[in-house]
Design a protein around this motif. Structure first.
Motif, mmCIF file in Angstrom:
data_model
loop_
_atom_site.group_PDB
_atom_site.id
_atom_site.type_symbol
_atom_site.label_atom_id
_atom_site.label_comp_id
_atom_site.label_asym_id
_atom_site.label_seq_id
_atom_site.Cartn_x
_atom_site.Cartn_y
_atom_site.Cartn_z
ATOM 1 N N GLU A 136 25.045 42.596 80.931
ATOM 2 C CA GLU A 136 23.747 42.702 80.838
ATOM 3 C C GLU A 136 23.520 44.089 80.226
ATOM 4 O O GLU A 136 24.307 45.165 80.516
ATOM 5 C CB GLU A 136 22.997 42.333 81.868
ATOM 6 C CG GLU A 136 22.972 41.210 82.488
ATOM 7 C CD GLU A 136 22.685 40.210 81.265
ATOM 8 O OE1 GLU A 136 21.724 40.345 80.634
ATOM 9 O OE2 GLU A 136 23.310 38.970 81.459
ATOM 10 N N PRO A 137 22.524 44.454 79.121
ATOM 11 C CA PRO A 137 22.192 45.713 78.840
ATOM 12 C C PRO A 137 22.181 46.945 79.794
ATOM 13 O O PRO A 137 22.750 48.090 79.427
ATOM 14 C CB PRO A 137 21.041 45.578 77.897
ATOM 15 C CG PRO A 137 20.912 44.288 77.686
ATOM 16 C CD PRO A 137 21.506 43.476 78.746
ATOM 17 N N GLU A 138 21.663 46.619 80.826
ATOM 18 C CA GLU A 138 21.682 47.707 82.054
ATOM 19 C C GLU A 138 22.948 47.833 82.685
ATOM 20 O O GLU A 138 22.990 48.825 83.627
ATOM 21 C CB GLU A 138 20.570 47.249 82.921
ATOM 22 C CG GLU A 138 20.783 46.206 83.536
ATOM 23 C CD GLU A 138 20.209 44.653 83.098
ATOM 24 O OE1 GLU A 138 20.290 43.799 83.827
ATOM 25 O OE2 GLU A 138 19.882 44.743 81.927
ATOM 26 N N GLU A 139 24.007 46.924 82.502
ATOM 27 C CA GLU A 139 25.338 47.439 83.126
ATOM 28 C C GLU A 139 26.248 48.026 82.041
ATOM 29 O O GLU A 139 27.353 48.520 82.642
ATOM 30 C CB GLU A 139 25.861 46.093 83.178
ATOM 31 C CG GLU A 139 25.073 45.111 84.262
ATOM 32 C CD GLU A 139 25.725 43.798 84.256
ATOM 33 O OE1 GLU A 139 25.453 42.986 85.336
ATOM 34 O OE2 GLU A 139 26.525 43.265 83.353
ATOM 35 N N PHE A 140 25.629 48.640 80.965
ATOM 36 C CA PHE A 140 26.325 49.350 80.231
ATOM 37 C C PHE A 140 26.239 50.925 80.778
ATOM 38 O O PHE A 140 25.031 51.399 80.627
ATOM 39 C CB PHE A 140 26.253 49.360 78.708
ATOM 40 C CG PHE A 140 26.689 48.376 77.917
ATOM 41 C CD1 PHE A 140 28.187 48.162 77.680
ATOM 42 C CD2 PHE A 140 26.147 47.175 77.632
ATOM 43 C CE1 PHE A 140 28.860 46.951 77.165
ATOM 44 C CE2 PHE A 140 26.643 46.072 76.909
ATOM 45 C CZ PHE A 140 27.979 45.982 76.795
ATOM 46 N N LEU A 141 27.309 51.614 80.938
ATOM 47 C CA LEU A 141 27.245 53.043 81.632
ATOM 48 C C LEU A 141 27.794 53.952 80.401
ATOM 49 O O LEU A 141 28.781 53.500 79.453
ATOM 50 C CB LEU A 141 27.789 53.001 82.800
ATOM 51 C CG LEU A 141 26.910 52.887 83.947
ATOM 52 C CD1 LEU A 141 26.638 51.519 83.978
ATOM 53 C CD2 LEU A 141 27.736 53.126 85.123
ATOM 54 N N SER A 142 27.688 55.069 80.452
ATOM 55 C CA SER A 142 28.207 56.114 79.425
ATOM 56 C C SER A 142 29.430 56.645 80.453
ATOM 57 O O SER A 142 29.534 56.490 81.588
ATOM 58 C CB SER A 142 27.248 57.225 79.332
ATOM 59 O OG SER A 142 26.927 58.125 80.456
#
Length: 131
Positions: A94-100
């Motif tokens: 999900e988009p909110e699961e992508f971290l830097s």
């Protein structure tokens, strides 16, 4: 702790500098697209991807669980479920699961130090998916 990086020998490491360098070298399309950091008790963090599209998961032995890091607000321009393709396979994300990389390093450093994880993250239970 034990550091395992795709296509590299497993290492027993004594300095966080090794973890930092390994995370910064991750690329979802490269020969080093995932890694894990494991404590003596079997708890681990694993990272897939690289740059602005990292996925971070936390496995605990007691109680047995597998969780994925979640940001309060997505930082990527993607909408809806995405597929992260990397050397270990594919992950539905999900988009909110992508971290830097910076996010990932802050969590890994806390794990290394035995400190609380950063408060800007929450954790989504993935035990039913991962096992």
């Amino acid at each position: 702790m034990i550091l395992e990086v795709q296509n590299r020998p497993k290492q027993n490491i004594e300095s966080f500098v090794d973890v930092d360098g390994a995370v910064r070298a991750l690329k979802s399309y490269g020969p080093h697209s995932y890694l894990s950091l494991t404590k003596a008790n079997g708890d681990y963090l694993q990272v897939a991807g690289g740059g602005q599209t990292c996925v971070l998961e936390w496995g605990k032995q007691v109680p047995k669980s597998h969780q994925r890091a979640v940001l309060a607000k997505a930082r990527v321009p993607f909408v809806g479920t995405q597929t992260l393709m990397f050397g270990g396979g594919e992950l539905k994300v999900e988009p909110e699961e992508f971290l830097s990389t910076t996010d990932v390093l802050s969590v890994l450093h806390a794990f290394w130090e035995g400190a609380e994880f950063p408060s800007n993250l929450s954790w989504r239970d993935m035990s039913n998916v991962i096992g």
